[in-house]
Design an enzyme around this catalytic site. Structure first.
Site: not given
Ligand code: APR
Length: 308
Positions: A12, A175
């Protein structure tokens, strides 16, 4: 040549940021994720909005770090959300693993980039990225303060019926629950808020700001905020890529400033082409100082959990 910004994690926050960056039309954007095809699909979708909105930014989705090579800025959003039954410490360790592995790859392909960390718990993850990258602290910055300040400004503007543009504020510290919104320095068109609203209302707004992330999580049920977080990263990218030298609260690895050493704390920093170009030291009241120390203690606890 256009600049290049890579976004790691096409979830997201990552994909909304990629969209915002493409619309700026000043950089090519690469979105990386471990999920096959998903970043490619999202990137193509963003690219296809270009003719309608009028931008020429190239947007690429990938599962190969080679495509991120020679990025000017890399934003790390990859991580896991907290799952039921998972303790806060479990989450820290899981995301530590992810951020460490991602940083290693990022540095291998973009040794001169500036890293902006977004993954939570933010201050701890920024510490991981700094350590693994071996970069100077100027080039590893955590995004938290701009978001927390934006929330604070939103609530103040709503309360007094002012334009958000007229509201200046600072939120310092880590944070999380211990963040330090500096109500004393908050102004609306230069007028201190203490002259515009009663102290108890200010205190309520300060508390709502501290709970800002949780308020959204509660409403969304699954997932956490991403519109305001991605906008906040964009402002940092703007200041760096355009060398605007804007001053904004960022998580910075302090080296003596505010009496802290080698720990990420949210403080006002000037962002320009070199990354963090200056850390601004504000004179704090004893209460604010105390609150900042408590906030730093909370970050130190996480650092211990991670064994850093
Ligand atoms: N390498 C690359 N991408 C990864 C890995 C990795 N090793 N592990 C997980 N991901 C990807 C997931 O596949 C997913 O698409 O990271 C993405 C995280 O996206 P979301 O689950 O949608 O989380 P999001 O709401 O984007 O938040 C991301 O930002 O604000 C912070 O707390 C929040 O830590 C979280 C981060």
């Amino acid at each position: 040549m256009r600049s290049k910004v890579s976004v790691i994690g096409a979830g997201f926050v990552g994909s909304t940021l990629a969209q915002r960056l493409a619309e700026r039309d000043y950089a090519d954007v690469v979105m990386f994720d471990i999920v096959p095809d998903m970043p490619q699909g999202k990137a193509l979708d963003i690219l296809e909005a270009g003719p309608v909105l009028g931008y020429d930014s190239l947007v690429i989705g990938t599962n190969d770090y080679a495509d991120t090579a020679n990025s000017d800025i890399v934003v790390i959003t990859s991580g896991f959300p907290r799952k039921p039954g998972m303790s806060r410490d479990d989450l820290v360790k899981k995301n530590q693993e992810i951020v460490a592995q991602v940083t290693e790859q990022v540095v291998k392909h973009s040794p001169n980039c500036i890293i902006i960390v977004v993954t939570n718990p933010l201050d701890a993850m920024a510490q991981v990225a700094l350590k693994v990258s071996g970069f100077p602290r100027e080039r590893v910055i955590g995004m938290a303060g701009v978001l927390d300040t934006a929330r604070f400004r939103t609530f103040i503007a709503q309360e007094v019926g002012a334009s958000v543009r007229d509201v200046q504020a600072y939120v310092l510290g880590g944070h999380g629950d211990t963040m330090v919104p500096l109500a004393r320095m908050c102004t609306v068109a230069g007028i201190p808020i203490s002259q515009l609203m009663p102290a108890d209302r200010i205190e309520q707004i300060v508390q709502r700001t501290r709970d800002g992330g949780a308020e959204i999580v509660k409403l969304l049920k699954t997932g956490s905020a991403y519109f305001a977080p991605s906008a906040s990263v964009l402002q940092m990218v703007d200041s760096i890529l355009l060398d605007k030298k804007m001053i904004m609260p960022c998580a910075v690895s302090l080296q003596g400033e505010y009496g802290f050493n080698d720990i990420f704390v949210g403080v006002p920093a000037q962002l320009g082409a070199k990354g963090i170009e200056k850390v601004i030291e504000i004179e704090l009241t004893p209460e604010e100082r105390n609150a900042l120390e408590k906030s730093a203690d909370a970050v130190k606890e996480l650092i211990q959990v991670m064994g850093l």
